[in-house]
Design a protein around this motif. Structure first.
Motif, PDB file in Angstrom:
ATOM      1  N   PRO A 130      -8.021  15.919  -4.527  1.00  0.00           N
ATOM      2  CA  PRO A 130      -7.263  15.877  -5.774  1.00  0.00           C
ATOM      3  C   PRO A 130      -5.762  15.975  -5.497  1.00  0.00           C
ATOM      4  O   PRO A 130      -5.330  16.747  -4.652  1.00  0.00           O
ATOM      5  CB  PRO A 130      -7.760  17.114  -6.531  1.00  0.00           C
ATOM      6  CG  PRO A 130      -9.106  17.402  -5.957  1.00  0.00           C
ATOM      7  CD  PRO A 130      -9.016  16.984  -4.508  1.00  0.00           C
ATOM      8  N   GLY A 131      -5.016  15.159  -6.195  1.00  0.00           N
ATOM      9  CA  GLY A 131      -3.568  15.140  -6.003  1.00  0.00           C
ATOM     10  C   GLY A 131      -3.100  14.151  -4.960  1.00  0.00           C
ATOM     11  O   GLY A 131      -1.907  14.022  -4.722  1.00  0.00           O
ATOM     12  N   HIS A 132      -4.036  13.434  -4.331  1.00  0.00           N
ATOM     13  CA  HIS A 132      -3.666  12.408  -3.348  1.00  0.00           C
ATOM     14  C   HIS A 132      -3.940  11.043  -3.990  1.00  0.00           C
ATOM     15  O   HIS A 132      -5.074  10.744  -4.346  1.00  0.00           O
ATOM     16  CB  HIS A 132      -4.464  12.548  -2.055  1.00  0.00           C
ATOM     17  CG  HIS A 132      -4.103  11.508  -1.035  1.00  0.00           C
ATOM     18  ND1 HIS A 132      -2.957  11.578  -0.278  1.00  0.00           N
ATOM     19  CD2 HIS A 132      -4.706  10.360  -0.684  1.00  0.00           C
ATOM     20  CE1 HIS A 132      -2.892  10.512   0.508  1.00  0.00           C
ATOM     21  NE2 HIS A 132      -3.947   9.763   0.279  1.00  0.00           N
ATOM     22  N   PHE A 133      -2.878  10.247  -4.119  1.00  0.00           N
ATOM     23  CA  PHE A 133      -2.963   8.975  -4.829  1.00  0.00           C
ATOM     24  C   PHE A 133      -2.669   7.805  -3.896  1.00  0.00           C
ATOM     25  O   PHE A 133      -1.873   7.919  -2.969  1.00  0.00           O
ATOM     26  CB  PHE A 133      -1.962   8.965  -5.991  1.00  0.00           C
ATOM     27  CG  PHE A 133      -2.200  10.077  -6.964  1.00  0.00           C
ATOM     28  CD1 PHE A 133      -3.093   9.916  -8.013  1.00  0.00           C
ATOM     29  CD2 PHE A 133      -1.564  11.302  -6.813  1.00  0.00           C
ATOM     30  CE1 PHE A 133      -3.335  10.954  -8.907  1.00  0.00           C
ATOM     31  CE2 PHE A 133      -1.800  12.343  -7.701  1.00  0.00           C
ATOM     32  CZ  PHE A 133      -2.686  12.173  -8.744  1.00  0.00           C
ATOM     33  N   VAL A 134      -3.321   6.688  -4.182  1.00  0.00           N
ATOM     34  CA  VAL A 134      -3.098   5.443  -3.452  1.00  0.00           C
ATOM     35  C   VAL A 134      -2.586   4.427  -4.469  1.00  0.00           C
ATOM     36  O   VAL A 134      -3.158   4.278  -5.545  1.00  0.00           O
ATOM     37  CB  VAL A 134      -4.394   4.936  -2.785  1.00  0.00           C
ATOM     38  CG1 VAL A 134      -4.177   3.585  -2.136  1.00  0.00           C
ATOM     39  CG2 VAL A 134      -4.902   5.955  -1.777  1.00  0.00           C
ATOM     40  N   ILE A 135      -1.502   3.758  -4.125  1.00  0.00           N
ATOM     41  CA  ILE A 135      -0.877   2.786  -5.019  1.00  0.00           C
ATOM     42  C   ILE A 135      -0.991   1.411  -4.373  1.00  0.00           C
ATOM     43  O   ILE A 135      -0.517   1.206  -3.249  1.00  0.00           O
ATOM     44  CB  ILE A 135       0.594   3.147  -5.273  1.00  0.00           C
ATOM     45  CG1 ILE A 135       0.687   4.579  -5.828  1.00  0.00           C
ATOM     46  CG2 ILE A 135       1.245   2.139  -6.219  1.00  0.00           C
ATOM     47  CD1 ILE A 135       2.033   5.223  -5.671  1.00  0.00           C
ATOM     48  N   THR A 136      -1.637   0.490  -5.084  1.00  0.00           N
ATOM     49  CA  THR A 136      -1.818  -0.873  -4.596  1.00  0.00           C
ATOM     50  C   THR A 136      -1.023  -1.802  -5.495  1.00  0.00           C
ATOM     51  O   THR A 136      -1.165  -1.762  -6.714  1.00  0.00           O
ATOM     52  CB  THR A 136      -3.309  -1.263  -4.629  1.00  0.00           C
ATOM     53  OG1 THR A 136      -4.046  -0.307  -3.859  1.00  0.00           O
ATOM     54  CG2 THR A 136      -3.520  -2.654  -4.072  1.00  0.00           C
ATOM     55  N   LEU A 183       5.390  10.256   0.324  1.00  0.00           N
ATOM     56  CA  LEU A 183       5.586   9.124  -0.575  1.00  0.00           C
ATOM     57  C   LEU A 183       5.905   7.959   0.339  1.00  0.00           C
ATOM     58  O   LEU A 183       6.973   7.899   0.940  1.00  0.00           O
ATOM     59  CB  LEU A 183       6.722   9.367  -1.559  1.00  0.00           C
ATOM     60  CG  LEU A 183       7.103   8.207  -2.474  1.00  0.00           C
ATOM     61  CD1 LEU A 183       5.897   7.650  -3.227  1.00  0.00           C
ATOM     62  CD2 LEU A 183       8.178   8.642  -3.455  1.00  0.00           C
ATOM     63  N   THR A 184       4.931   7.085   0.515  1.00  0.00           N
ATOM     64  CA  THR A 184       5.110   5.956   1.423  1.00  0.00           C
ATOM     65  C   THR A 184       4.808   4.656   0.705  1.00  0.00           C
ATOM     66  O   THR A 184       3.990   4.626  -0.211  1.00  0.00           O
ATOM     67  CB  THR A 184       4.174   6.054   2.645  1.00  0.00           C
ATOM     68  OG1 THR A 184       2.821   5.936   2.202  1.00  0.00           O
ATOM     69  CG2 THR A 184       4.345   7.368   3.384  1.00  0.00           C
ATOM     70  N   ILE A 185       5.478   3.616   1.113  1.00  0.00           N
ATOM     71  CA  ILE A 185       5.173   2.262   0.654  1.00  0.00           C
ATOM     72  C   ILE A 185       5.299   1.351   1.864  1.00  0.00           C
ATOM     73  O   ILE A 185       6.330   1.338   2.529  1.00  0.00           O
ATOM     74  CB  ILE A 185       6.139   1.772  -0.438  1.00  0.00           C
ATOM     75  CG1 ILE A 185       6.120   2.696  -1.654  1.00  0.00           C
ATOM     76  CG2 ILE A 185       5.780   0.343  -0.858  1.00  0.00           C
ATOM     77  CD1 ILE A 185       7.195   2.381  -2.664  1.00  0.00           C
ATOM     78  N   THR A 186       4.253   0.604   2.139  1.00  0.00           N
ATOM     79  CA  THR A 186       4.283  -0.394   3.197  1.00  0.00           C
ATOM     80  C   THR A 186       3.940  -1.736   2.572  1.00  0.00           C
ATOM     81  O   THR A 186       2.931  -1.858   1.884  1.00  0.00           O
ATOM     82  CB  THR A 186       3.264  -0.063   4.305  1.00  0.00           C
ATOM     83  OG1 THR A 186       3.527   1.249   4.794  1.00  0.00           O
ATOM     84  CG2 THR A 186       3.352  -1.069   5.443  1.00  0.00           C
ATOM     85  N   GLU A 232      -6.914   7.634  -7.335  1.00  0.00           N
ATOM     86  CA  GLU A 232      -6.875   8.983  -6.776  1.00  0.00           C
ATOM     87  C   GLU A 232      -8.027   9.149  -5.794  1.00  0.00           C
ATOM     88  O   GLU A 232      -9.156   8.741  -6.082  1.00  0.00           O
ATOM     89  CB  GLU A 232      -6.972  10.032  -7.877  1.00  0.00           C
ATOM     90  CG  GLU A 232      -6.761  11.444  -7.370  1.00  0.00           C
ATOM     91  CD  GLU A 232      -6.625  12.463  -8.490  1.00  0.00           C
ATOM     92  OE1 GLU A 232      -6.312  13.624  -8.177  1.00  0.00           O
ATOM     93  OE2 GLU A 232      -6.834  12.117  -9.668  1.00  0.00           O
ATOM     94  N   ASP A 233      -7.738   9.756  -4.665  1.00  0.00           N
ATOM     95  CA  ASP A 233      -8.754  10.038  -3.652  1.00  0.00           C
ATOM     96  C   ASP A 233      -9.737  11.060  -4.236  1.00  0.00           C
ATOM     97  O   ASP A 233      -9.335  12.167  -4.601  1.00  0.00           O
ATOM     98  CB  ASP A 233      -8.070  10.590  -2.397  1.00  0.00           C
ATOM     99  CG  ASP A 233      -9.007  10.781  -1.229  1.00  0.00           C
ATOM    100  OD1 ASP A 233     -10.205  11.093  -1.447  1.00  0.00           O
ATOM    101  OD2 ASP A 233      -8.545  10.648  -0.093  1.00  0.00           O
ATOM    102  N   HIS A 274       0.875  -1.168   0.000  1.00  0.00           N
ATOM    103  CA  HIS A 274       0.000   0.000   0.000  1.00  0.00           C
ATOM    104  C   HIS A 274       0.911   1.217   0.000  1.00  0.00           C
ATOM    105  O   HIS A 274       1.770   1.354   0.871  1.00  0.00           O
ATOM    106  CB  HIS A 274      -0.880  -0.014   1.257  1.00  0.00           C
ATOM    107  CG  HIS A 274      -1.672   1.240   1.436  1.00  0.00           C
ATOM    108  ND1 HIS A 274      -2.859   1.456   0.777  1.00  0.00           N
ATOM    109  CD2 HIS A 274      -1.448   2.344   2.182  1.00  0.00           C
ATOM    110  CE1 HIS A 274      -3.325   2.645   1.124  1.00  0.00           C
ATOM    111  NE2 HIS A 274      -2.491   3.199   1.973  1.00  0.00           N
ATOM    112  N   GLY A 275       0.744   2.067  -0.995  1.00  0.00           N
ATOM    113  CA  GLY A 275       1.557   3.273  -1.065  1.00  0.00           C
ATOM    114  C   GLY A 275       0.685   4.501  -1.179  1.00  0.00           C
ATOM    115  O   GLY A 275      -0.479   4.431  -1.581  1.00  0.00           O
ATOM    116  N   THR A 276       1.246   5.644  -0.814  1.00  0.00           N
ATOM    117  CA  THR A 276       0.563   6.916  -0.968  1.00  0.00           C
ATOM    118  C   THR A 276       1.525   7.927  -1.575  1.00  0.00           C
ATOM    119  O   THR A 276       2.742   7.823  -1.422  1.00  0.00           O
ATOM    120  CB  THR A 276       0.040   7.468   0.367  1.00  0.00           C
ATOM    121  OG1 THR A 276       1.140   7.668   1.254  1.00  0.00           O
ATOM    122  CG2 THR A 276      -0.975   6.532   1.001  1.00  0.00           C
TER     123      THR A 276
END
Length: 100
Positions: free
Chosen positions: A47-53, A86-89, A42-43, A5-7
């Protein structure tokens, strides 16, 4: 299996550029060895807040992906767009269970 899960957040005025950047990263990442899933969302309320799965066959595959020059270039580009986080868990998953 590895699930991550990333942001990533950018100022709204850079959201279009961030979308284009992340679209390219996603398309390239899906070609990497061990990539099972790579989705950027994108949330809708921010706007401009993304979630990466992401889903990877192994942690080694994910680390190999993260070590690619293109990933480093994308991270630098995101920071150039004013990325505030910028996070990735990553999580090691077991057997999948379909809920619906």
């Amino acid at each position: 299996m590895i699930i991550s899960h990333g942001t990533l957040s950018t100022p709204p005025e850079h959201a279009d550029a961030a979308r284009a950047l992340l679209r390219g990263v996603a398309q390239a990442s899906r070609q990497d060895t061990g990539c099972v899933l790579y989705i950027v969302s994108e949330d809708l309320e921010r706007p401009g807040h993304f979630v990466i799965t992401e889903r990877w066959a192994s942690l080694a595959d994910m680390h190999a992906h993260l070590a690619l020059p293109g990933v480093g270039e994308a991270v630098a580009a995101a920071h150039g767009l004013g990325a505030t986080d910028l996070t990735i868990t990553a999580y090691e998953g077991g057997q999948a269970t379909t809920i619906m």
